[in-house]
Design a protein around this motif. Structure first.
Motif, PDB file in Angstrom:
ATOM      1  N   ARG A   1       0.881  -1.109   0.065  1.00 40.39           N
ATOM      2  CA  ARG A   1      -0.006   0.026  -0.146  1.00 40.39           C
ATOM      3  C   ARG A   1       0.892   1.082  -0.073  1.00 40.39           C
TER       4      ARG A   1
ATOM      5  N   TYR B   1       2.205   7.453   3.322  1.00 38.31           N
ATOM      6  CA  TYR B   1       1.830   8.975   3.471  1.00 38.31           C
ATOM      7  C   TYR B   1       2.115   9.692   2.238  1.00 38.31           C
TER       8      TYR B   1
ATOM      9  N   ARG C   1       1.296   8.817  -0.992  1.00 35.87           N
ATOM     10  CA  ARG C   1      -0.414   9.323  -1.185  1.00 35.87           C
ATOM     11  C   ARG C   1      -0.415  10.703  -1.426  1.00 35.87           C
TER      12      ARG C   1
ATOM     13  N   TRP D   1      -2.052  12.251  -4.784  1.00 29.90           N
ATOM     14  CA  TRP D   1      -3.223  13.172  -4.931  1.00 29.90           C
ATOM     15  C   TRP D   1      -2.908  14.272  -5.666  1.00 29.90           C
TER      16      TRP D   1
ATOM     17  N   ALA E   1      -4.142  13.143   2.315  1.00 33.73           N
ATOM     18  CA  ALA E   1      -3.250  11.862   2.258  1.00 33.73           C
ATOM     19  C   ALA E   1      -3.267  11.272   3.517  1.00 33.73           C
TER      20      ALA E   1
ATOM     21  N   SER F   1      -6.772   9.267   3.599  1.00 35.55           N
ATOM     22  CA  SER F   1      -6.702   8.248   2.677  1.00 35.55           C
ATOM     23  C   SER F   1      -5.538   6.909   3.121  1.00 35.55           C
ATOM     24  N   ASP F   2      -5.651   6.954   4.223  1.00 41.38           N
ATOM     25  CA  ASP F   2      -4.582   5.849   4.878  1.00 41.38           C
ATOM     26  C   ASP F   2      -4.992   4.443   4.657  1.00 41.38           C
TER      27      ASP F   2
ATOM     28  N   SER G   1      -5.565   2.456  -2.067  1.00 44.84           N
ATOM     29  CA  SER G   1      -4.482   2.342  -3.024  1.00 44.84           C
ATOM     30  C   SER G   1      -4.616   3.480  -4.046  1.00 44.84           C
ATOM     31  N   ALA G   2      -3.532   3.389  -5.107  1.00 44.71           N
ATOM     32  CA  ALA G   2      -3.722   4.289  -5.974  1.00 44.71           C
ATOM     33  C   ALA G   2      -4.831   4.199  -7.025  1.00 44.71           C
TER      34      ALA G   2
ATOM     35  N   ILE H   1      -7.605   6.295  -4.997  1.00 44.10           N
ATOM     36  CA  ILE H   1      -7.351   7.610  -5.247  1.00 44.10           C
ATOM     37  C   ILE H   1      -7.788   7.795  -6.808  1.00 44.10           C
TER      38      ILE H   1
END
Length: 861
Positions: free
Chosen positions: A736, A739, A742, A746, A769, A772-773, A776-777, A780
């Motif tokens: 995954r 931070y 992510r 974004w 960020a 959305s922990d 996955s990509a 997002i």
């Protein structure tokens, strides 16, 4: 950027290669084994980083330099550097028993950033094969177009309808349309009438100058105050270190964005953009970007022009040398050979036998003469040295006997890490010597345009002309020697006997070729293009969507070494995954010279939870090297080529076309199903169909075949570990995103969909960020595309984006929980590599079990 700058960059890279060769690769004394694994890892990792810095410089030089002879030498050095980087990666893998290598502490010590050591993908992978790739793309497109045309021409069911029914249907729809229009008109008329009544009751609005000025002042003061507060807030965040300062336009930032972002820009506009990696706002003048792109394109055009001129010069210079120097060289060779005839006749009393072409012809004669002269000069020295040699032999014998006795005591001292012999160090050494002898001190003040050097062409062509003339002279002198022998000697039987002996030698050579068994060709009468067409029509060869590896965004992990020191094994970041795919797939497959000598990895498995970008990595590999994509997913080949014979034919065709039109990638989706213990009854794709055939084919893939099998799995723990790890030699586990990754995702995805100016101060990316922990990509990407519709993108100027808009689509998706990631960790711990790694961490010998097993087998034998 000027020619001088790239020449200077090339000299700097050559100096770095020379330092590495002197310090580590070709030292005067053999290196001692290193017992401490940490010290050994730091040494190899430092070499790896230094080679990467050289690689980046050489790749830039090869892409932008226009001198054709320099580019050939740089290409030779570039391939050697890539191969040495892959060998260093193999050494790091053998030291730590991990696919991912972490050296963030070394980067800090060397004062480097992750961007400085990022592995670029050489642009010549695609540029030098552009014509072949275009032809192949046209062929694939034409086949797919024919298939679509055939599907469209299928007869459709005709709807029968009488004329009365058709007229009635048209009348109904027309009356409905007229009724809708009349309703709209009536509604507008009523609204206008109500507005007129209200305006008559209220009267015309009256507003004096003071009231108007007051309203304008009120609005302006509110706007200016809000802007001032936002500026103060931004300054405070910069002062506290929570944000980066605004950087104005510079040329290097324009060049950076021109490479990283592939956005078409116009010269007259000024675009507000953001740097994806650093997060700083950049106000760029588009003329810089446009100018940089134009210079690059112009250099590529100059390269093609100079290359054509260089190839033409090779022929013209060779013809001139043959006309001017050829006759003199021919006469000199004939005189030397005649002199050799006379010398051997005076010494032995008869004419010698002329060496065959296999032995080297007249070249072998001159080599023997030089060796004899050298032996004559060293006869006196040899006699004096005989006694010393005898003493040395006795001393060596004594030392050998002592060594045998002390073997057990010295084993511990000799054990340790030593760099394995390299296949690319000789290439690097030869290239550096060539550079030192030819280009290091060469005066190029006259060659301002950097065209080819005629003198170097002459030196190279003289060798070729001499070899060609030597063959002609050998034929003439053989006939002359025969005539001399016929005139002087009467006995002709000796020459025939010599011929018989030569025939016997040829027969022995023929026997050696029987050892290697050739594979059976099941399609000897069919061309590669015919097989390619059939595989496309059957859906085995798939058109790969163009995806660049730069689109797989992520950030470097700066705490990996710190976590390992505290006893925590870190999870790899997106940056590490990109680097590993580049090292295992893209760099070896992009160049034939590198693939033949680099560590061979014929198969690889990419595993991880759903949505982390496994198929995107596969598509990026095919795009970056221009590879064919063969889809052997069990569901795709379920109804195709039935039976054992059909399967053999399918695999034969796939790998025959893949080897002929390399590079090629064989994709196997849901690869864990092939090695499942029990296949579900609902699965009718027969995934175990290729279980026995694929490992056999894997053994036939040699380093000269640029074909790689890539499996993708989202549930590897459902399969047998042993069979899966035997089939796939390397495992790339995609976790995954953390931070930092992510945050970058974004920003990048919002800018890709909404444009460069879609992110404003109202959008809190840090909170996004954090929230959305676990996502996955893929999650997002879905959230961004669902929020940023066409209408929302048009409203961005009036209504900036906020983080709360993305909460609703995220809440509808199921995240990747920590238990799922722990399941992948536990599965990897059960693999052979994971077991070795756990033993090494615990302090045991990872290879102790393997050594005992080998000893046991020897004892049984």
């Amino acid at each position: 950027m000027s020619h001088w700058l790239y020449n200077h960059q090339w000299h700097s890279a050559q100096q770095g290669i020379g330092d590495l060769l002197l310090e580590h690769e070709l030292p005067q004394q053999p290196p001692k084994p290193e017992k401490d694994k940490v010290v050994a890892f730091n040494k190899v990792a430092t070499m790896y980083i230094r080679y990467t810095l050289v690689f980046r410089k050489l790749e830039e030089c090869y892409d932008q330099m226009v001198h054709p002879q320099k580019r050939r030498l740089i290409r030779h050095m570039l391939d050697g550097t890539i191969g040495r980087i892959l060998e260093m990666k193999q050494e790091l893998f053998s030291l730590e028993l991990l696919e991912y290598s972490y050296f963030d502490d070394l980067l800090t010590d060397m004062k480097l950033t992750p961007a400085d050591v990022e592995l670029p993908i050489p642009r010549y992978f695609l540029s030098e094969n552009a014509k072949v790739l275009k032809e192949r793309e046209k062929l694939l497109g034409s086949i797919l177009a024919q298939m679509e045309a055939q599907n469209d021409t299928k007869p459709e069911e005709e709807v029968t309808m009488t004329t009365e029914e058709a007229i009635q249907l048209i009348q109904v729809h027309e009356r409905a349309r007229q009724g809708q229009l009349r309703a709209r008109f009536m509604k507008d008329i009523k609204l206008q009438a109500e507005r007129d009544k209200q305006s008559e009751l209220r009267g015309h609005p009256k507003l004096d100058k003071t009231m108007a000025a007051t309203i304008i002042q009120k609005m302006w003061r509110g706007f200016s105050q809000r802007r001032a507060v936002e500026a103060m807030r931004a300054e405070e965040l910069v002062f506290l270190g929570m944000a980066l300062p605004v950087v104005k336009s510079q040329r290097h930032t324009a060049a950076y964005l021109a490479r990283k972002t592939e956005v078409s820009l116009q010269c007259s506009l000024s675009v507000y953009s953001r740097d994806v990696r650093s997060g700083t706002s950049l106000l760029l003048d588009v003329s810089y970007v446009h100018m940089y792109i134009c210079i690059q394109e112009k250099r590529h055009g100059t390269q093609e022009q100079y290359e054509k001129e260089y190839i033409e010069a090779l022929d013209t210079v060779k013809q001139r040398l043959e006309e001017t120097e050829g006759p003199d060289v021919k006469e000199q060779m004939q005189d030397q050979i005649r002199q050799w005839f006379i010398e051997t006749r005076d010494a032995t009393g008869k004419f010698p036998d002329y060496p065959d072409e296999e032995e080297g012809g007249s070249e072998a004669i001159f080599k023997k003469r030089e060796e004899l002269k050298a032996d004559d000069n060293e006869e006196g020295k040899g006699k004096k040295g005989k006694g010393k040699k005898g003493k040395d032999k006795k001393e060596k014998g004594k030392k050998g006997k002592k060594g045998k006795k002390g073997k057990k005591g010295d084993e511990e001292e000799e054990s340790g890490f030593v760099l394995a012999p390299s296949n690319f160090v000789p290439t690097l050494n030869d290239s550096s010597l060539n550079y030192a002898s030819t280009w290091q001190d060469r005066d190029e003040s006259v060659n301002l345009l950097q065209k080819h050097d005629v003198e170097l062409i002459k030196d190279a062509k003289r060798v070729e002309i001499e070899a060609e003339i030597r063959k002609q002279v050998d034929e003439l002198m053989r006939e002359e020697l025969k005539n001399l022998k016929l005139a002087i000697e009467k006995d002709k039987g000796k020459g025939k006997k010599g011929k018989k002996g030569k025939k016997g030698k040829k027969g022995k050579k023929g026997k050696k070729g029987k050892k290697g068994k050739k594979e059976k060709d099941l399609t000897p009468d069919r061309s590669i293009e015919d097989l390619y067409t059939e595989l496309v029509r059957e859906g085995i060869i798939v058109k790969c969507p163009k995806t660049r590896l730069s689109e797989y965004v992520g950030e470097y992990s700066f705490l990996a070494t710190t976590l390992r020191r505290s006893g925590i094994e870190p999870m790899p970041s997106v940056y590490d995954v990109k680097r590993l795919v580049t090292e295992h797939c893209i760099l070896p497959m992009g160049s034939q010279a590198v693939h033949e000598k680099a560590p061979h990895i014929p198969s690889l498995m990419i595993t991880g939870p759903r949505g982390v970008g496994k198929k995107m990595l596969l598509q990026a590999v095919c795009t970056e090297v221009g590879a064919n994509l063969f889809d052997l997913t069990p569901a795709n080949i379920a109804d195709r080529y039935p039976g054992k014979a059909g399967l053999n034919m399918l695999l034969h065709m796939v790998f025959k076309v893949g080897k002929a039109w390399a590079p090629s990638v064989v994709f196997i989706g849901d690869c864990e199903k092939t090695w499942m213990k029990k296949v579900p009854k609902t699965d009718k794709s027969d995934p175990k169909r290729v279980k026995k055939a694929l490992p056999k084919i894997l053994k036939t893939l040699k380093p000269e075949h640029r074909v790689q099998i890539i499996g993708v799995s989202s549930a590897p723990f459902d399969a047998e570990v042993k069979g899966l790890c035997v089939m796939y030699q390397r495992i790339v586990m995609v976790p995954r995103p953390d931070y930092a990754s992510r945050y970058v995702m974004w920003r990048a995805m919002i800018e890709w969909v909404g444009g460069a100016g879609s992110i404003s101060g109202a959008l809190d990316l840090s909170s996004l960020a954090k929230i959305s922990d676990g996502y996955s990509a893929g999650h997002i990407d879905k959230a961004v595309t669902s929020v940023l519709s066409e209408r929302r993108v048009q409203q961005l100027r009036r209504k900036p984006l906020t983080a709360s808009e993305f909460l609703a689509p995220l809440s509808k998706m199921d995240p990747i929980y920590a238990e799922i990631e722990d399941g992948f960790k536990n599965w990897f711990g059960k693999t052979p590599l994971g077991k070795k790694r756990s033993k090494a961490v615990q302090g045991g010998d990872a290879d102790a079990g393997a050594k005992k097993a080998k000893k046991g087998k020897k004892g049984k034998k």
